[in-house]
Design a protein around this motif. Structure first.
Motif, PDB file in Angstrom:
ATOM      1  N   GLN A 198      66.274  46.020  35.284  1.00 13.03           N
ATOM      2  CA  GLN A 198      65.215  46.204  34.311  1.00 13.03           C
ATOM      3  C   GLN A 198      63.883  45.759  34.902  1.00 13.03           C
ATOM      4  O   GLN A 198      63.762  44.640  35.396  1.00 13.03           O
ATOM      5  CB  GLN A 198      65.518  45.386  33.046  1.00 13.03           C
ATOM      6  N   VAL A 199      62.890  46.628  34.821  1.00 13.60           N
ATOM      7  CA  VAL A 199      61.578  46.313  35.356  1.00 13.60           C
ATOM      8  C   VAL A 199      60.778  45.519  34.346  1.00 13.60           C
ATOM      9  O   VAL A 199      60.759  45.848  33.158  1.00 13.60           O
ATOM     10  CB  VAL A 199      60.820  47.610  35.709  1.00 13.60           C
ATOM     11  N   GLN A 200      60.133  44.489  34.802  1.00 11.27           N
ATOM     12  CA  GLN A 200      59.224  43.711  33.959  1.00 11.27           C
ATOM     13  C   GLN A 200      57.813  43.809  34.522  1.00 11.27           C
ATOM     14  O   GLN A 200      57.605  43.656  35.726  1.00 11.27           O
ATOM     15  CB  GLN A 200      59.672  42.258  33.891  1.00 11.27           C
ATOM     16  N   LEU A 201      56.870  44.049  33.622  1.00 14.14           N
ATOM     17  CA  LEU A 201      55.470  44.189  33.992  1.00 14.14           C
ATOM     18  C   LEU A 201      54.646  43.164  33.231  1.00 14.14           C
ATOM     19  O   LEU A 201      54.785  43.051  32.006  1.00 14.14           O
ATOM     20  CB  LEU A 201      54.970  45.597  33.672  1.00 14.14           C
ATOM     21  N   VAL A 202      53.776  42.459  33.944  1.00  9.84           N
ATOM     22  CA  VAL A 202      52.945  41.444  33.319  1.00  9.84           C
ATOM     23  C   VAL A 202      51.495  41.678  33.726  1.00  9.84           C
ATOM     24  O   VAL A 202      51.156  41.624  34.912  1.00  9.84           O
ATOM     25  CB  VAL A 202      53.373  40.023  33.733  1.00  9.84           C
ATOM     26  N   GLU A 203      50.667  41.920  32.708  1.00 10.13           N
ATOM     27  CA  GLU A 203      49.239  42.136  32.955  1.00 10.13           C
ATOM     28  C   GLU A 203      48.474  40.822  32.913  1.00 10.13           C
ATOM     29  O   GLU A 203      48.871  39.881  32.215  1.00 10.13           O
ATOM     30  CB  GLU A 203      48.640  43.077  31.900  1.00 10.13           C
ATOM     31  N   SER A 204      47.359  40.795  33.614  1.00  6.48           N
ATOM     32  CA  SER A 204      46.446  39.651  33.566  1.00  6.48           C
ATOM     33  C   SER A 204      45.045  40.133  33.896  1.00  6.48           C
ATOM     34  O   SER A 204      44.867  41.241  34.390  1.00  6.48           O
ATOM     35  CB  SER A 204      46.885  38.559  34.548  1.00  6.48           C
ATOM     36  N   GLY A 205      44.059  39.275  33.606  1.00  5.33           N
ATOM     37  CA  GLY A 205      42.692  39.587  33.983  1.00  5.33           C
ATOM     38  C   GLY A 205      41.787  40.052  32.871  1.00  5.33           C
ATOM     39  O   GLY A 205      40.588  40.263  33.083  1.00  5.33           O
ATOM     40  N   GLY A 206      42.336  40.218  31.675  1.00  3.61           N
ATOM     41  CA  GLY A 206      41.491  40.628  30.572  1.00  3.61           C
ATOM     42  C   GLY A 206      40.553  39.513  30.130  1.00  3.61           C
ATOM     43  O   GLY A 206      40.665  38.367  30.578  1.00  3.61           O
ATOM     44  N   GLY A 207      39.628  39.853  29.246  1.00  2.25           N
ATOM     45  CA  GLY A 207      38.702  38.844  28.747  1.00  2.25           C
ATOM     46  C   GLY A 207      37.506  39.470  28.068  1.00  2.25           C
ATOM     47  O   GLY A 207      37.513  40.660  27.745  1.00  2.25           O
ATOM     48  N   LEU A 208      36.502  38.646  27.871  1.00  2.00           N
ATOM     49  CA  LEU A 208      35.268  39.060  27.213  1.00  2.00           C
ATOM     50  C   LEU A 208      34.173  39.197  28.273  1.00  2.00           C
ATOM     51  O   LEU A 208      33.969  38.276  29.082  1.00  2.00           O
ATOM     52  CB  LEU A 208      34.869  38.024  26.163  1.00  2.00           C
ATOM     53  N   VAL A 209      33.476  40.316  28.250  1.00  2.00           N
ATOM     54  CA  VAL A 209      32.415  40.554  29.223  1.00  2.00           C
ATOM     55  C   VAL A 209      31.280  41.309  28.539  1.00  2.00           C
ATOM     56  O   VAL A 209      31.512  42.053  27.573  1.00  2.00           O
ATOM     57  CB  VAL A 209      32.962  41.346  30.436  1.00  2.00           C
ATOM     58  N   GLN A 210      30.082  41.123  29.016  1.00  2.00           N
ATOM     59  CA  GLN A 210      28.943  41.843  28.465  1.00  2.00           C
ATOM     60  C   GLN A 210      28.907  43.275  29.020  1.00  2.00           C
ATOM     61  O   GLN A 210      29.405  43.550  30.123  1.00  2.00           O
ATOM     62  CB  GLN A 210      27.645  41.139  28.815  1.00  2.00           C
ATOM     63  N   ALA A 211      28.303  44.155  28.258  1.00  2.00           N
ATOM     64  CA  ALA A 211      28.126  45.533  28.710  1.00  2.00           C
ATOM     65  C   ALA A 211      27.418  45.547  30.059  1.00  2.00           C
ATOM     66  O   ALA A 211      26.465  44.790  30.282  1.00  2.00           O
ATOM     67  CB  ALA A 211      27.333  46.326  27.682  1.00  2.00           C
ATOM     68  N   GLY A 212      27.930  46.391  30.950  1.00  2.00           N
ATOM     69  CA  GLY A 212      27.401  46.459  32.296  1.00  2.00           C
ATOM     70  C   GLY A 212      28.122  45.575  33.293  1.00  2.00           C
ATOM     71  O   GLY A 212      27.921  45.703  34.505  1.00  2.00           O
ATOM     72  N   GLY A 213      28.959  44.703  32.789  1.00  2.00           N
ATOM     73  CA  GLY A 213      29.698  43.783  33.642  1.00  2.00           C
ATOM     74  C   GLY A 213      30.967  44.387  34.199  1.00  2.00           C
ATOM     75  O   GLY A 213      31.254  45.586  34.019  1.00  2.00           O
ATOM     76  N   SER A 214      31.743  43.540  34.883  1.00  2.00           N
ATOM     77  CA  SER A 214      32.966  43.989  35.555  1.00  2.00           C
ATOM     78  C   SER A 214      34.137  43.075  35.222  1.00  2.00           C
ATOM     79  O   SER A 214      33.951  41.888  34.935  1.00  2.00           O
ATOM     80  CB  SER A 214      32.771  43.994  37.074  1.00  2.00           C
ATOM     81  N   LEU A 215      35.323  43.654  35.285  1.00  2.00           N
ATOM     82  CA  LEU A 215      36.571  42.913  35.175  1.00  2.00           C
ATOM     83  C   LEU A 215      37.577  43.554  36.109  1.00  2.00           C
ATOM     84  O   LEU A 215      37.502  44.765  36.376  1.00  2.00           O
ATOM     85  CB  LEU A 215      37.137  42.945  33.752  1.00  2.00           C
ATOM     86  N   ARG A 216      38.530  42.758  36.542  1.00  2.00           N
ATOM     87  CA  ARG A 216      39.622  43.282  37.357  1.00  2.00           C
ATOM     88  C   ARG A 216      40.941  42.925  36.689  1.00  2.00           C
ATOM     89  O   ARG A 216      41.273  41.744  36.529  1.00  2.00           O
ATOM     90  CB  ARG A 216      39.574  42.710  38.777  1.00  2.00           C
ATOM     91  N   LEU A 217      41.684  43.938  36.292  1.00  2.00           N
ATOM     92  CA  LEU A 217      43.001  43.746  35.697  1.00  2.00           C
ATOM     93  C   LEU A 217      44.059  43.833  36.782  1.00  2.00           C
ATOM     94  O   LEU A 217      43.941  44.628  37.723  1.00  2.00           O
ATOM     95  CB  LEU A 217      43.278  44.802  34.633  1.00  2.00           C
ATOM     96  N   SER A 218      45.108  43.030  36.621  1.00  2.00           N
ATOM     97  CA  SER A 218      46.237  43.071  37.544  1.00  2.00           C
ATOM     98  C   SER A 218      47.527  43.257  36.768  1.00  2.00           C
ATOM     99  O   SER A 218      47.631  42.841  35.617  1.00  2.00           O
ATOM    100  CB  SER A 218      46.309  41.787  38.356  1.00  2.00           C
ATOM    101  N   CYS A 219      48.491  43.876  37.438  1.00  2.00           N
ATOM    102  CA  CYS A 219      49.814  44.080  36.864  1.00  2.00           C
ATOM    103  C   CYS A 219      50.835  43.661  37.909  1.00  2.00           C
ATOM    104  O   CYS A 219      50.877  44.242  39.004  1.00  2.00           O
ATOM    105  CB  CYS A 219      49.997  45.539  36.472  1.00  2.00           C
ATOM    106  N   ALA A 220      51.638  42.660  37.580  1.00  2.00           N
ATOM    107  CA  ALA A 220      52.677  42.185  38.491  1.00  2.00           C
ATOM    108  C   ALA A 220      54.027  42.711  38.024  1.00  2.00           C
ATOM    109  O   ALA A 220      54.366  42.587  36.842  1.00  2.00           O
ATOM    110  CB  ALA A 220      52.688  40.672  38.525  1.00  2.00           C
ATOM    111  N   ALA A 221      54.777  43.291  38.958  1.00  2.00           N
ATOM    112  CA  ALA A 221      56.065  43.894  38.624  1.00  2.00           C
ATOM    113  C   ALA A 221      57.212  43.102  39.247  1.00  2.00           C
ATOM    114  O   ALA A 221      57.085  42.567  40.351  1.00  2.00           O
ATOM    115  CB  ALA A 221      56.106  45.332  39.113  1.00  2.00           C
ATOM    116  N   SER A 222      58.326  43.083  38.535  1.00  2.00           N
ATOM    117  CA  SER A 222      59.531  42.449  39.057  1.00  2.00           C
ATOM    118  C   SER A 222      60.755  43.173  38.528  1.00  2.00           C
ATOM    119  O   SER A 222      60.686  43.850  37.504  1.00  2.00           O
ATOM    120  CB  SER A 222      59.583  40.971  38.666  1.00  2.00           C
TER     121      SER A 222
END
Length: 124
Positions: A1-25
């Motif tokens: 069974q594959v498990q996926l875990v996201e991280s990196g979300g949050g609050l940011v102002q318009a025009g800003g940047s975020l990087r989301l990650s997904c770790a699989a096992s």
């Protein structure tokens, strides 16, 4: 069974940047096509970006083309979504998905495994 875990979300102002990650096992990550979907309150889950098993073919929703970049690291069993020039309309829960078919497909039903999601909020 594959498990996926996201991280990196949050609050940011318009025009800003975020990087989301997904770790699989728990599965053959290098064989899977991977994707990001998002769901805003009261709306259906929608496609954002996808990448094939080898990481050399991608698809993007028109709304994020030129702003978001998807990548896949088979050696580390991770996938990322670099999000630049964020807009308030990008606010949603972002989900990581893996598909056994291995292609960079764009439909929810193309994917067999899903993460729990990570919240991205873009303020004006």
């Amino acid at each position: 069974q594959v498990q996926l875990v996201e991280s990196g979300g949050g609050l940011v102002q318009a025009g800003g940047s975020l990087r989301l990650s997904c770790a699989a096992s728990g599965g053959s990550f290098s064989n899977y096509g991977m994707a990001w979907f998002r769901q805003a309150p009261g709306k259906e889950r929608e496609f954002v970006a996808a990448i094939n098993w080898r990481g050399d073919s991608t698809n993007y929703a028109d709304s994020v083309k030129g702003r978001f970049t998807i990548s896949k690291d088979n050696a580390k069993n991770t996938m990322s979504l670099q999000m630049n020039s964020l807009k308030p309309e990008d606010t949603a829960v972002y989900y990581c998905a893996a598909g056994r078919a291995g292609f960079a497909r764009t439909q929810v039903w193309d994917y067999n495994y899903w993460g729990q999601g990570t919240q991205v909020t873009v303020s004006v």
